[in-house]
Design a protein around this motif. Structure first.
Motif, PDB file in Angstrom:
ATOM      1  N   LYS A 182       0.832  -1.203   0.000  1.00  0.00           N
ATOM      2  CA  LYS A 182       0.000   0.000   0.000  1.00  0.00           C
ATOM      3  C   LYS A 182       0.870   1.258   0.000  1.00  0.00           C
ATOM      4  N   ILE A 183       1.882   1.299   0.854  1.00  0.00           N
ATOM      5  CA  ILE A 183       2.757   2.471   0.939  1.00  0.00           C
ATOM      6  C   ILE A 183       3.517   2.683  -0.365  1.00  0.00           C
ATOM      7  N   ASN A 190       2.697   1.722  -3.306  1.00  0.00           N
ATOM      8  CA  ASN A 190       1.769   2.111  -4.363  1.00  0.00           C
ATOM      9  C   ASN A 190       1.331   3.562  -4.208  1.00  0.00           C
ATOM     10  N   GLU A 191       0.874   3.918  -3.009  1.00  0.00           N
ATOM     11  CA  GLU A 191       0.318   5.248  -2.806  1.00  0.00           C
ATOM     12  C   GLU A 191       1.377   6.351  -2.789  1.00  0.00           C
ATOM     13  N   ARG A 192       2.502   6.114  -2.161  1.00  0.00           N
ATOM     14  CA  ARG A 192       3.501   7.178  -2.007  1.00  0.00           C
ATOM     15  C   ARG A 192       4.501   7.245  -3.154  1.00  0.00           C
ATOM     16  N   PHE A 193       4.790   6.088  -3.755  1.00  0.00           N
ATOM     17  CA  PHE A 193       5.838   6.050  -4.775  1.00  0.00           C
ATOM     18  C   PHE A 193       5.336   5.620  -6.147  1.00  0.00           C
TER      19      PHE A 193
END
Length: 83
Positions: free
Chosen positions: A41-42, A44-47
Motif C-alpha cells: 500500500k505504501i 503504491n500510494e507514495r511512490f
C-alpha cells in the motif's frame, strides 16, 4: 568420561543452534507476511509502484513502476515513557 560429556554437550549445542536458526527463519517469514500488505500500500500510494513482489529477482524492460523487495527488516526501539 569428561571428554565424552564435552562431546555430548557440543553436539547438543549444535542441534540447539540449528533449531533456533530454523525458528528464526520461520518467524521472519511470518513477519514478512504481516508486513507485505502495508508495504504494498505504501509503495503504491507514495511512490506509484504498480507491482510489488517480495523476494524475487527479476529485471524489467518496461515502462511500469515495479518494486522488488529482497528483505524486510524491523527495528524495535523502546517507546519513551509517558510523563
Amino acid at each position: 568420561m569428561v571428554n565424552t560429556a564435552l562431546k555430548e554437550t557440543d553436539c547438543r549445542l549444535k542441534k540447539l543452534g540449528k533449531q533456533i536458526s530454523s525458528l528464526g527463519e520461520k518467524f521472519g517469514s511470518f513477519i514478512e507476511g504481516l508486513v507485505l500488505p502495508s508495504m504494498q500500500k505504501i509503495l503504491n500510494e507514495r511512490f506509484g509502484m504498480q507491482i510489488v513482489s517480495p523476494s524475487v529477482r527479476a529485471y524489467t524492460n518496461s515502462d511500469q513502476n515495479v518494486a522488488y523487495t529482497s528483505k524486510s527488516k524491523a527495528i524495535c526501539a523502546p517507546r519513551p515513557s509517558p510523563r
